[in-house]
Scaffold this active site. Sequence first.
Site, PDB file in Angstrom:
ATOM      1  N   GLU A  61     -20.843  11.573  15.299  1.00 39.94           N
ATOM      2  CA  GLU A  61     -20.108  10.404  14.827  1.00 39.94           C
ATOM      3  C   GLU A  61     -21.003   9.174  14.800  1.00 39.94           C
ATOM      4  OE1 GLU A  61     -17.739   6.717  15.301  1.00 39.94           O
ATOM      5  OE2 GLU A  61     -18.936   7.694  16.865  1.00 39.94           O
ATOM      6  N   ASP A  68      -7.142   5.884  -3.981  1.00 42.06           N
ATOM      7  CA  ASP A  68      -6.418   4.734  -3.439  1.00 42.06           C
ATOM      8  C   ASP A  68      -6.066   3.781  -4.571  1.00 42.06           C
ATOM      9  OD1 ASP A  68      -5.376   2.654  -1.988  1.00 42.06           O
ATOM     10  OD2 ASP A  68      -7.066   2.456  -0.613  1.00 42.06           O
ATOM     11  N   HIS A  70      -3.040   1.429   6.696  1.00 35.14           N
ATOM     12  CA  HIS A  70      -3.228   1.442   5.249  1.00 35.14           C
ATOM     13  C   HIS A  70      -2.915   2.847   4.750  1.00 35.14           C
ATOM     14  CE1 HIS A  70      -4.472   0.531   1.282  1.00 35.14           C
ATOM     15  NE2 HIS A  70      -5.580   1.248   1.318  1.00 35.14           N
ATOM     16  N   CYS A 118       0.800  -1.225   0.000  1.00 36.03           N
ATOM     17  CA  CYS A 118       0.000   0.000   0.000  1.00 36.03           C
ATOM     18  C   CYS A 118       0.831   1.272   0.000  1.00 36.03           C
ATOM     19  CB  CYS A 118      -0.995  -0.012   1.149  1.00 36.03           C
ATOM     20  SG  CYS A 118      -0.279   0.119   2.807  1.00 36.03           S
TER      21      CYS A 118
END
Length: 817
Positions: free
Chosen positions: A553, A459, A436, A377
Site C-alpha cells: 500500500e 463517475d 462519494h 453524487c
Amino acid sequence: MMDGPRSDVGRWGGNPLQPPTTPSPEPEPEPDGRSRRGGGRSFWARCCGCCSCRNAADDDWGPEPSDSRGRGSSSGTRRPGSRGSDSRRPVSRGSGVNAAGDGTIREGMLVVNGVDLLSSRSDQNRREHHTDEYEYDELIVRRGQPFHMLLLLSRTYESSDRITLELLIGNNPEVGKGTHVIIPVGKGGSGGWKAQVVKASGQNLNLRVHTSPNAIIGKFQFTVRTQSDAGEFQLPFDPRNEIYILFNPWCPEDIVYVDHEDWRQEYVLNESGRIYYGTEAQIGERTWNYGQFDHGVLDACLYILDRRGMPYGGRGDPVNVSRVISAMVNSLDDNGVLIGNWSGDYSRGTNPSAWVGSVEILLSYLRTGYSVPYGQCWVFAGVTTTVLRCLGLATRTVTNFNSAHDTDTSLTMDIYFDENMKPLEHLNHDSVWNFHVWNDCWMKRPDLPSGFDGWQVVDATPQETSSGIFCCGPCSVESIKNGLVYMKYDTPFIFAEVNSDKVYWQRQDDGSFKIVYVEEKAIGTLIVTKAISSNMREDITYLYKHPEGSDAERKAVETAAAHGSKPNVYANRGSAEDVAMQVEAQDAVMGQDLMVSVMLINHSSSRRTVKLHLYLSVTFYTGVSGTIFKETKKEVELAPGASDRVTMPVAYKEYRPHLVDQGAMLLNVSGHVKESGQVLAKQHTFRLRTPDLSLTLLGAAVVGQECEVQIVFKNPLPVTLTNVVFRLEGSGLQRPKILNVGDIGGNETVTLRQSFVPVRPGPRQLIASLDSPQLSQVHGVIQVDVAPAPGDGGFFSDAGGDSHLGETIPMASRGGA
C-alpha cells in the site's frame, strides 16, 4: 446550469454562502434530439480527432464522428417510445417494391407478406435473451446470441431463392461502419452475422439469426430483400419491426462478458439496489429504484447517446459508451440529464435527497429534452447504473467513505492552518467528502496492457474535467490499487479519492508553510456496494487498495505521488509521536442534543502537557465547512502512560440555525505538546440521523389488481415541516408519483394510504421518500411479492401508464407525539 462549475456553494472550498443563480431553461430540442441553440461546439465536435475541430487534449475520446447526419431515414430514438403491453403483436405486412421501384409484383416473385419477430415478452427470443422484463413490444436482443423470426411468404421457398436480411441504424448507414448490416440467408455473413433456415413449411419460413458479438448497440430498422428468377422484392420498413440490440454479458465473445450467473442477475437484471451514504462510523442506506426495464427508459438511454451525436460506429465499444454516459448524465458541457446543485437551495427543482429512483429523471429528460434539476453524487450514480444496466453492461453503485477531492494533482489532501492551528478555509481547496458515490462496470480493456480487465470506475458526478469535458473513466480498478496513475482514463484523480494521504500544513512566523502531520489512513477508509442476492453491505475496499500500512500500500501511494505535482512531499515528515488522540461523537438523531469528545493518551514515560483546541462547524457532505459555531480550549496534564477525555456538549438550539444538507458536522481538533513540540491534528465528521418512513402493505398484491400501501411518519423536530412532499416509485408496481401533503406539525405523527396496480409479477420493491425545507433524507421501502394474474402469463397491459405527478393527498390520520 449554475453560474460556473466552481461557484456551487457546498461543493467547492472557499466559496461564499450565497444562493445559486437559477438556471435558464435550455431551448426545446428538435425532434431528433439536437438543440435549436446555435453556437458552441457539440460534445463530439470537441472530442473528435478530425482536422476541423481537433483539440490537443481530446485524444481520449475514441472514433471520429464520421457518421454524418442529414439524409436518409433515421432509426434514432423516438420520443416517447412505444407502450409496453405484452399482447401478441400482429404479423407486420407490407406491399413491398420490386427492383425497379414501381411496386409491381410479378408472377413467381418471392414476396414477403409478413414478418413475425417473435418479440412478445413471453416468446422464446425475449426469454432466452433475458430481455423479457423490458416493457416494450419491439424485439430486444443481446448481441452475439441467435434469435428466431418467421417470414410469411407468397409461395413456397425454393433452394434457388435468395433472401437477404438487412439491419440499418443512423441517418447515413454504411456497411463499412457497421451501421448497415447485410445478412444473406444460408451463407456466412461478415463479423459473426449470419442467418439460417430452421424450417420451411408451406409459405412459412423459420429463420435463426446470429448477431455479431461486436455489433453496434441501438435500435435498428429491419427489412428483407428477396431475389428469384421473377425479380427482386424489398419489404418496406415498418416501425413495428425495429430491433433493439444490446451488450451481452452472457456471451463469452462479447468483451462485456461476465462469467458468474449470480453477478449477472445482480448487476444486469436487478431493478433496485442500495446506495450508502453518511460517514464511515454512521452509515446510512437508501433503496434506489433503477427501473432499467420500465417503459420508456431504454429509449431515454439511447436518446442520451443521440443527444450530442455520438458516432454510431463507436457504439459497439463499451469503453466509449461508458465514457460518454459519464459525461452526459451530468448537464455541464452538453446539456445532459442532471443539473448538479450542492448549494442547499433547491427551490427551482427537486432536492437531490428526495429522489427515490432513476425513472422519473430519465423520462423527464426524454420527454422534454431539458436537464433535470437537481442531482448530487448518489443521484448521478443511480442514474448511471440504470443507463448502463439497461444497455447491457454489468454495473454496480459504489460508495467511498472519506473520499478525497484533489484539485491540484498533488495526489495528497493538503489542509492549511494558521499559527494557532485554526483552519485557513480560503486556502483549503482540496476537500474530503464524507462519502462519494460512483459506479463500477465490468468489461475487458483491449486498449490497455493485459491485467486491467474487470471492474472499471465510471463517475458521472462533475468534479474535474477530463480532456476538457466533465467526465470520468472508465478507469481500471486494478490500476488504482497499484498506483499506476499513468493508465487511462483519469486514474490520478480516482487514486487520490481512495488512497491519498492527508497532509496538515501550519503557517510559520515568516509566512511559509511546514508539514506538521501526515495522516496516512484517513482517505478511502471504507468502500462498499450492495452484496449479491441480498440487501447486505459488501466491503470491496480490498479491490481498490492493499491493506492500509502494508508495504504494497505504501509503495502504491509513493508511486502515485511521484507522478503528482508535489513529488517530494514525503521527504519532509514530522517528528515522532508519543501522544495519541482519538475523536468521538455521540450517535444522535436530528433534533436532539449531542456530545463530542477527544481522548488523549500519553504513550511516553514522561509527563506531557497538551494545549487542545476544538472547533465545531456544520459541513456539506462534500467536505466544505460552514461557519464555526462552537469552540473549546483546554490544557490537559497527562501523567506517564495516562489518558484523559475532553468533552464538549452541543444543544439542538446551538446547531439548528446552522444545519445544511445531510445534517453533517465537522469537528476540527488541534493540539500542541509543550514538552516535545508534537503537533496534534484531526478532522472528524459525523452526522445527525433522520427517521425512516414506515411502509405497510394492506392485503395481497396481484398483477392487474389494485392494492394499497400505508405510510407512517413521525416528525422528529419540535418545529412544523412545511410544504411536505412524498415520492413513491417501484418498478413493476408504481410509476413515479408525487404526493403534496402540506404541513406536518412539530413531533406530529401522520399516516397516509396510496393504492397502486402491479403490472409485473415477482418480488418487487416499493420505495418512498419525504422532503421539506426543514427536513430531508427521509425514506423507506417495502418488499412486495406480486402474484401473477389468474390464468395469465403474468404481465399487465398497462405497463406504459402515465406517471402521477403533483397530486395533493389528504392525510388518512394525524396524531400527536
